[in-house]
Design a protein around this motif. Structure first.
Motif, short mmCIF file in Angstrom:
data_model
loop_
_atom_site.label_atom_id
_atom_site.label_comp_id
_atom_site.label_asym_id
_atom_site.label_seq_id
_atom_site.Cartn_x
_atom_site.Cartn_y
_atom_site.Cartn_z
N GLU A 146 -5.41 34.05 -32.42
CA GLU A 146 -6.27 33.29 -33.32
C GLU A 146 -6.30 31.80 -32.98
N ASP A 147 -5.10 31.23 -32.77
CA ASP A 147 -5.04 29.78 -32.60
C ASP A 147 -5.26 29.30 -31.19
N VAL A 148 -4.99 30.14 -30.21
CA VAL A 148 -5.13 29.64 -28.84
C VAL A 148 -6.27 30.32 -28.10
N LEU A 149 -6.14 31.63 -27.91
CA LEU A 149 -7.14 32.34 -27.11
C LEU A 149 -8.53 32.24 -27.72
N TYR A 150 -8.62 32.49 -29.02
CA TYR A 150 -9.92 32.43 -29.68
C TYR A 150 -10.47 31.01 -29.66
N THR B 56 -9.89 28.64 -27.59
CA THR B 56 -10.36 28.29 -26.25
C THR B 56 -11.74 28.87 -26.01
N TYR B 57 -11.88 30.14 -26.37
CA TYR B 57 -13.17 30.81 -26.19
C TYR B 57 -14.25 30.08 -26.97
N ARG B 58 -13.92 29.77 -28.24
CA ARG B 58 -14.88 29.11 -29.14
C ARG B 58 -15.33 27.77 -28.57
N THR B 59 -14.34 26.97 -28.15
CA THR B 59 -14.67 25.66 -27.60
C THR B 59 -15.60 25.79 -26.40
N GLU B 60 -15.23 26.70 -25.50
CA GLU B 60 -16.06 26.88 -24.32
C GLU B 60 -17.47 27.27 -24.68
N ARG C 45 -31.45 27.06 -20.17
CA ARG C 45 -31.93 27.53 -21.46
C ARG C 45 -31.73 29.03 -21.58
N ASP C 46 -31.19 29.59 -20.59
CA ASP C 46 -31.16 31.05 -20.54
C ASP C 46 -30.58 31.72 -21.77
N SER C 47 -29.26 31.73 -21.87
CA SER C 47 -28.71 32.52 -22.98
C SER C 47 -27.81 31.68 -23.87
N GLN C 48 -28.11 30.40 -23.97
CA GLN C 48 -27.26 29.56 -24.81
C GLN C 48 -27.77 29.59 -26.24
N LEU C 49 -26.98 30.09 -27.12
CA LEU C 49 -27.40 30.19 -28.52
C LEU C 49 -26.55 29.30 -29.40
N LEU C 50 -27.18 28.71 -30.41
CA LEU C 50 -26.42 27.94 -31.38
C LEU C 50 -25.75 28.90 -32.35
N PRO C 51 -24.72 28.45 -33.00
CA PRO C 51 -23.98 29.35 -33.91
C PRO C 51 -24.86 30.05 -34.93
N ARG D 91 -17.05 40.22 -27.68
CA ARG D 91 -17.92 40.51 -28.83
C ARG D 91 -17.19 40.29 -30.14
N GLN D 92 -15.92 40.66 -30.19
CA GLN D 92 -15.14 40.45 -31.42
C GLN D 92 -15.03 38.96 -31.71
N TYR D 93 -14.85 38.17 -30.64
CA TYR D 93 -14.79 36.72 -30.82
C TYR D 93 -16.14 36.20 -31.29
N ASP D 94 -17.21 36.72 -30.69
CA ASP D 94 -18.55 36.29 -31.08
C ASP D 94 -18.80 36.57 -32.55
N ASP D 95 -18.36 37.75 -32.98
CA ASP D 95 -18.58 38.13 -34.38
C ASP D 95 -17.91 37.15 -35.32
#
Lengths: 363, 315
Positions: A273-277, A279-283, A294-300, A103-107
């Motif tokens: 910030e540079d690696v873990l986040y 990676t998460y972001r890219t995925e 179409r289930d839970s894929q949201l655009l930014p 959730r912190q990454y999502d934010d």
């Protein structure tokens, strides 16, 4: 990747977030309070006997405290996870922790994607997760393996042996060795003080090698002090001896503190910030682009809106609650005032009657 | 009320106690104990320390290649220990895997089943027309339940399992690895535990019966004030004040397992072997086994009544 640790720390008021995870009784709370040198966290509340068998589930609670380490101010946020591992089925607790970190990454992802960004946005990403292993003396349990394995891909996991004073030096050495073997066997990518033989200087390499060899850190915490040779020392007093928290022969506490709040604070942040986040972001974004389900894929943008909406709703609810409390208070005050006035009137009445009777001759 | 008569001259039947002792010494005694608790709480070490012999090995994971156990296993080992001509046949039942998984739902079932199976086996042998003169007794006489030294209170799984166990076997709770708690922490932990045990109506051994004399009731009270026993085990010796004792040597001091100021090992050992050994065996037979037996026989009778054609109960 270059280690920028030492130079980055000379920035004022560094923001740093650690999460502490471990079953109750593994020394988590005491460790945090020892680390911050104050009662940041409350110990497990004395519950009435009825509550003991009730499973409360995990509660995730962040607390922020200002510290100073080597002249550098740190705004440390500690995220405690009481209730982890205490239930009969702990599957849910794992999910909760994962969700919190993601959730912190999502934010941040949402924030970064907004057209108009909030300059005071607080970065709550977890930079290090300290996992407390109970001092069994054997090897890792399923719980330990599963937790570290699932969380290492998204956060820096640092394994710690809590209440390490229940092990003799020999037992501790063997225990650490077996844990390291298990970590390698199960391919768990914990944070192991990485260094680059070609890029880093000798001191850095040696320092990292030393810290790596201490993993998992054997800690002993104490919020009490004892006088040893006239000096106050944080320690635990047993009938057979005294364990000193800050004594490197007794516990790895000092080295761990120095690493996460000092020498490796920057590295932990950078990696997050540079690696873990990233990676998460890219995925996350690539999943959004390849929206086969179409289930839970949201655009930014949707993510941003959703996150903002959720926050706004939360704020609204809290405001409402506060307003209700205010109203209630007002009502109570009015009631009490009326009661007071009624009492005053009664007293005045009584007074006048007494004076009236006093003027007559009666009893 | 039958009056007691004093014979006019010495008859000699008072030697029956020696006759019995002689017989019993020849036959030996059977004691079966089950160890229940999470991995790494020192179960094997403790039982080895109590009987001052290396009886069982730890069933913990000691190498990365060993897989993590997925269920609770029941592993029994038998030994015969002899002391001053008295032969003690020991069955030690270990329960590796108990409470070690992420989801521990039902991990106590194999244990309860095992205990009941022993009652069942004994009952079957008892009911056989041509039965053995001395039925081999595998019924569990004592369950040592190991509580993790968290210092807080009982965990939900402890409450559930101790409750279920106390319904079928004598349960003796111990706080394992008590050397990680200071004396203060120990006391507050113990009183918390005792409160919770009372609240949940968990009936622990020893039980007071109507037959008990003042002395026995007193002794049981003293035991109840110590339970749960805060213990430390060790199979290694250390030298303290020139004496070799079982202990643990750390960088800040030496824990003497046999020192009552350090831990309650001696109390537990004496309780199990020197004062209540015979009672543990007897109450298992007279209370837990009897309860099981009556339930089974009543159920059997019901079964027979519902099938008038059936002759003898053959189940």
């Amino acid at each position: 990747m270059p280690i920028t640790g030492r130079r980055r720390n000379k920035v004022k008021g560094v923001q740093f977030t650690i999460m502490v995870v471990g079953a109750s009784g593994t020394g988590r709370t005491t460790f945090v309070n020892t680390l911050c040198e104050s009662d940041v966290l409350n110990h497990k509340a004395i519950q009435p006997p009825e509550a003991a068998h009730q499973e409360e589930g995990i509660r995730i609670k962040p607390v922020t405290v200002e510290l100073e380490e080597d002249g550098i101010r740190i705004s440390l946020t500690v995220v405690d996870t009481p209730g982890f591992g205490d239930s009969i089925d702990n599957e849910f607790a794992f999910q909760e922790i994962m969700n919190y970190i993601e959730r912190q990454y999502d934010d941040i992802l949402a924030e970064q994607s907004r057209i108009k960004r909030n300059p005071r946005f607080k970065d709550n990403r977890v930079h290090a997760l300290l996992y407390f292993i109970p001092p069994s003396g054997h090897a890792l349990r399923e719980m330990d393996i599963e937790l570290m394995r699932r969380l290492s891909p998204c956060v820096n996991v640092i394994p710690v042996i809590g209440k390490a004073d229940s092990l003799t030096p020999k037992e501790l050495k063997a225990f650490k060795k077996r844990i390291v073997e298990d970590i390698e066997h199960y391919d768990i990518p914990i944070y192991n003080f990485p260094y680059d033989v070609e890029e880093d200087d000798e001191d850095t390499i040696q320092d990292n090698m030393d810290l790596r060899s201490l993993l998992p850190f054997a800690v002993v915490g104490s919020e009490e002090e004892v006088e040893i040779e006239g000096e106050p020392v944080r320690a635990r007093i047993y009938p057979w001896g005294v364990v000193e928290v800050d004594n490197p022969h007794h516990s790895d506490f000092v080295r761990l503190r120095g690493a996460i709040l000092g020498s490796h604070l920057g590295d932990l942040k950078t990696l997050t910030e540079d690696v873990l986040y990233e990676t998460y972001r890219t995925e996350k974004l690539s999943r959004a682009v390849n929206s086969d389900n179409r289930d839970s894929q949201l655009l930014p943008e949707d993510l941003a809106n959703q996150s903002v909406r959720l926050k706004e709703e939360q704020l609204r609810r809290e405001e409402e609650k506060l307003r209700e409390i205010e109203l209630k208070m007002q009502r109570e005050i009015n009631e009490k005032r009326q009661q007071l006035m009624a009492k005053e009137a009664a007293l005045r009445n009584l007074e006048s009657r007494i004076t009236a009777q006093g003027s007559n001759t009666s009893y | 009320m039958t009056e007691e008569i004093r014979a006019t001259s010495y008859v000699g039947f008072d030697s029956i106690t020696q006759q019995i002792e002689h017989k019993l010494l020849k036959r030996g005694f059977q004691f079966n104990v089950i160890l229940v608790g999470q991995t790494g709480l020192g179960k094997s070490t403790l039982i080895n320390t109590i009987f001052a012999s290396h009886l069982i090995d730890s069933k913990g994971r000691f190498s990365a290649d060993e897989p993590v156990r997925q269920t609770t296993e029941i592993q029994t080992e038998s030994h015969v220990i002899v002391e001053n001509g008295v032969k003690l046949r020991l069955n030690i039942v270990d329960t590796p895997g108990f409470a070690d998984q992420v989801n521990n739902e039902g991990c106590w079932d194999p244990i309860i089943k095992y205990i009941k199976d022993q009652h069942s086996a004994y009952l079957r042998k008892e009911l056989t027309a041509m039965r053995d003169r001395y039925i081999q007794d595998t019924r569990i006489h004592c369950c040592l339940y190991f509580i993790s030294p968290t210092g807080h209170n009982l965990r939900p799984i402890d409450v559930i399992v101790m409750k279920k166990l106390s319904e079928v076997v004598n349960v003796v709770p111990v706080i394992a690895k008590a050397d990680s708690l200071t004396l203060e922490e120990r006391e507050s932990f113990k009183s918390k535990i005792r409160e919770e045990l009372i609240y949940h109506n968990i009936r622990l051994y020893p039980f007071d019966t109507d037959e008990d004399e003042e002395e026995e009731i007193q002794l049981n009270e003293t035991i109840r004030e110590v339970i749960p026993f805060a213990v430390v085990g060790s199979e290694n010796n250390v030298i303290i004040d020139g004496k070799s004792v079982r202990g643990r040597k750390t960088r800040w001091g030496v824990v003497n397992v046999e020192d009552p100021n350090h831990c309650e090992f001696v109390h537990l050992r004496n309780f199990l072997t020197r004062t209540h050994l015979q009672d543990l065996i007897e109450t298992t037979a007279q209370i837990h086994y009897e309860a099981f037996r009556s339930k089974q026989l009543l159920a059997l009778k019901e079964g027979v009544n519902q099938r008038p054609a059936a002759g003898t109960a053959q189940q």
